[in-house]
Write an enzyme that holds these catalytic residues in place. Structure first.
Site, PDB file in Angstrom:
ATOM      1  N   VAL A  73       0.857  -1.175   0.000  1.00  0.00           N
ATOM      2  CA  VAL A  73       0.000   0.000   0.000  1.00  0.00           C
ATOM      3  C   VAL A  73       0.900   1.234   0.000  1.00  0.00           C
ATOM      4  O   VAL A  73       1.714   1.422   0.916  1.00  0.00           O
ATOM      5  CB  VAL A  73      -0.941   0.021   1.218  1.00  0.00           C
ATOM      6  CG1 VAL A  73      -1.739   1.319   1.260  1.00  0.00           C
ATOM      7  CG2 VAL A  73      -1.897  -1.171   1.182  1.00  0.00           C
ATOM      8  N   GLU A 165      -3.549   1.733  -2.233  1.00  0.00           N
ATOM      9  CA  GLU A 165      -3.104   3.124  -2.054  1.00  0.00           C
ATOM     10  C   GLU A 165      -3.853   3.793  -0.912  1.00  0.00           C
ATOM     11  O   GLU A 165      -4.884   3.325  -0.464  1.00  0.00           O
ATOM     12  CB  GLU A 165      -3.304   3.917  -3.341  1.00  0.00           C
ATOM     13  CG  GLU A 165      -4.648   3.722  -4.037  1.00  0.00           C
ATOM     14  CD  GLU A 165      -5.860   4.056  -3.218  1.00  0.00           C
ATOM     15  OE1 GLU A 165      -5.858   5.116  -2.548  1.00  0.00           O
ATOM     16  OE2 GLU A 165      -6.836   3.293  -3.227  1.00  0.00           O
ATOM     17  N   GLY A 305     -10.681   1.466  -1.059  1.00  0.00           N
ATOM     18  CA  GLY A 305      -9.268   1.590  -1.377  1.00  0.00           C
ATOM     19  C   GLY A 305      -8.434   0.722  -0.456  1.00  0.00           C
ATOM     20  O   GLY A 305      -8.900  -0.318   0.014  1.00  0.00           O
ATOM     21  N   GLU A 306      -7.195   1.129  -0.221  1.00  0.00           N
ATOM     22  CA  GLU A 306      -6.258   0.421   0.671  1.00  0.00           C
ATOM     23  C   GLU A 306      -5.793  -0.921   0.104  1.00  0.00           C
ATOM     24  O   GLU A 306      -5.019  -1.615   0.758  1.00  0.00           O
ATOM     25  CB  GLU A 306      -6.874   0.144   2.047  1.00  0.00           C
ATOM     26  CG  GLU A 306      -7.398   1.328   2.796  1.00  0.00           C
ATOM     27  CD  GLU A 306      -8.007   0.946   4.140  1.00  0.00           C
ATOM     28  OE1 GLU A 306      -7.991  -0.252   4.512  1.00  0.00           O
ATOM     29  OE2 GLU A 306      -8.516   1.853   4.829  1.00  0.00           O
ATOM     30  N   GLY A 307      -6.262  -1.335  -1.060  1.00  0.00           N
ATOM     31  CA  GLY A 307      -5.996  -2.682  -1.537  1.00  0.00           C
ATOM     32  C   GLY A 307      -7.003  -3.689  -1.037  1.00  0.00           C
ATOM     33  O   GLY A 307      -6.823  -4.896  -1.219  1.00  0.00           O
TER      34      GLY A 307
END
Length: 338
Positions: A73, A165, A305-307
């Site tokens: 990330v 991200e 998000g964050e993966g």
């Protein structure tokens, strides 16, 4: 063998296209033949069969396996936040990075259950990129440095790479990258992000339109520097490093997918080893996936998000390989019909 991938100029990165490792066709053929022999009706496992064959090609093994899964990330801050495009202050980026490092975020939990080793890389959070409505977000040197840092974070021994991200304002950045790469109206690519209301979404669309018009002469990696952020550049560098090491990649949702749009523009083959983990709730993601010619693995109405979606998709990928490599063939099971 030393990788031909270098980050000393955009031209050298683009030149890597001629040296791209390709999937192993013999392994693909053998995996497809194995699928035809397993104790199930042909095609009955649907997309799971395709995923297993995809992995076989990149691993060069008719019975691929995931022993080591890496999740990265990348976090960055953005000068365009000066335009008031996000309801949260930029300090939240660093606060969320600390939360990741403490194990308190969704991505930590999902990597735990899917079996991925998570690393979080903060990219100069105290030095946001420039406001891309006024100038390029990054110089070529700054963009290449972030790409290099992304590439260096990749474990060449990993069997699969998850990318995610974090960055306040980066849904606006993603919309600009997608709009710059594939055209259309800015409003087609802009969504609520972390919670913008209708007025906020309209303002984001205006900001994106201004930025894309200002940098209309750019494309590919030059556009990545003009409209992207450090975390988007790092994602691109990680994707290229994974390709050099023949590691399949699971991209997350809208922001992560938009990050690699400049690579697609530079050469669509750059993304042949990439899968999209999930279909984001952000409205632009559907258009983006269609433009890239890729179908997300999952559709769960997520937009975190964050993966997070890619980490969930890893569990699906593991299931696909378990069925492919662990199931008996008709001959092995003594079942008629094979």
């Amino acid at each position: 063998m030393t990788s031909p991938l270098r980050f000393d100029s955009f031209a050298s990165v683009s030149g890597f296209a001629k040296d791209l490792p390709l999937p192993d066709q013999a392994a693909i053929d053998a995996a497809r033949a194995r699928q035809a022999e397993l104790t199930k009706p042909p095609g009955s496992l649907g997309r799971l069969e395709d995923l297993a064959i995809f992995m076989a090609g990149w691993q060069g093994d008719a019975k691929p396996a995931i022993t080591s899964a890496q999740a990265l990330v990348f976090a960055g801050n953005h000068g365009v936040c000066a335009q008031g495009v996000n309801p949260f202050p930029q300090e939240v980026t660093a606060q969320m990075v600390a939360n990741f490092e403490a194990g308190g975020a969704a991505i930590n939990q999902l990597c735990g259950v899917s079996g991925a080793q998570l690393s979080v890389i903060a990219l100069d959070l105290d030095n946001p990129t420039a406001d891309f409505t006024e100038s390029p977000a990054m110089s070529e040197a700054e963009c290449l440095d972030a790409m290099r840092r992304g590439a260096e974070a990749v474990d060449p021994k990993a069997d699969v790479l998850i990318l995610g991200e974090m960055g306040i304002g980066n849904s606006t950045v993603a919309a600009a990258l997608a709009n710059g790469a594939f055209g259309g109206a800015a409003a087609d690519w802009v969504g609520a992000g972390t919670g913008s209301d209708a007025a906020g979404i309209a303002h984001k669309a205006s900001v994106v339109a201004t930025a894309v018009a200002r940098h209309a002469a750019t494309s590919g990696l030059t556009q990545l520097a003009a409209l992207g952020g450090r975390e988007q550049a790092a994602i691109c560098g990680a994707v290229l490093a994974a390709r050099a090491a023949r590691i399949p990649v699971l991209l997350d949702g809208f922001i992560c997918t938009a990050a690699v749009a400049p690579l697609h523009v530079a050469d669509p083959a750059f993304l042949d080893h990439c899968l999209i983990g999930h279909a984001s709730r952000e409205p632009g993601h559907r258009h983006l996936c269609a433009s890239l010619g890729k179908e997300p693995i999952l559709a769960l109405d997520m937009a975190l998000g964050e993966g997070s979606g890619a980490a969930l998709a890893l569990s699906i990928l593991r299931g696909a390989l378990a069925c492919h490599s662990g199931m008996a063939t008709f001959a092995e099971a003594g079942v008629a019909g094979g």
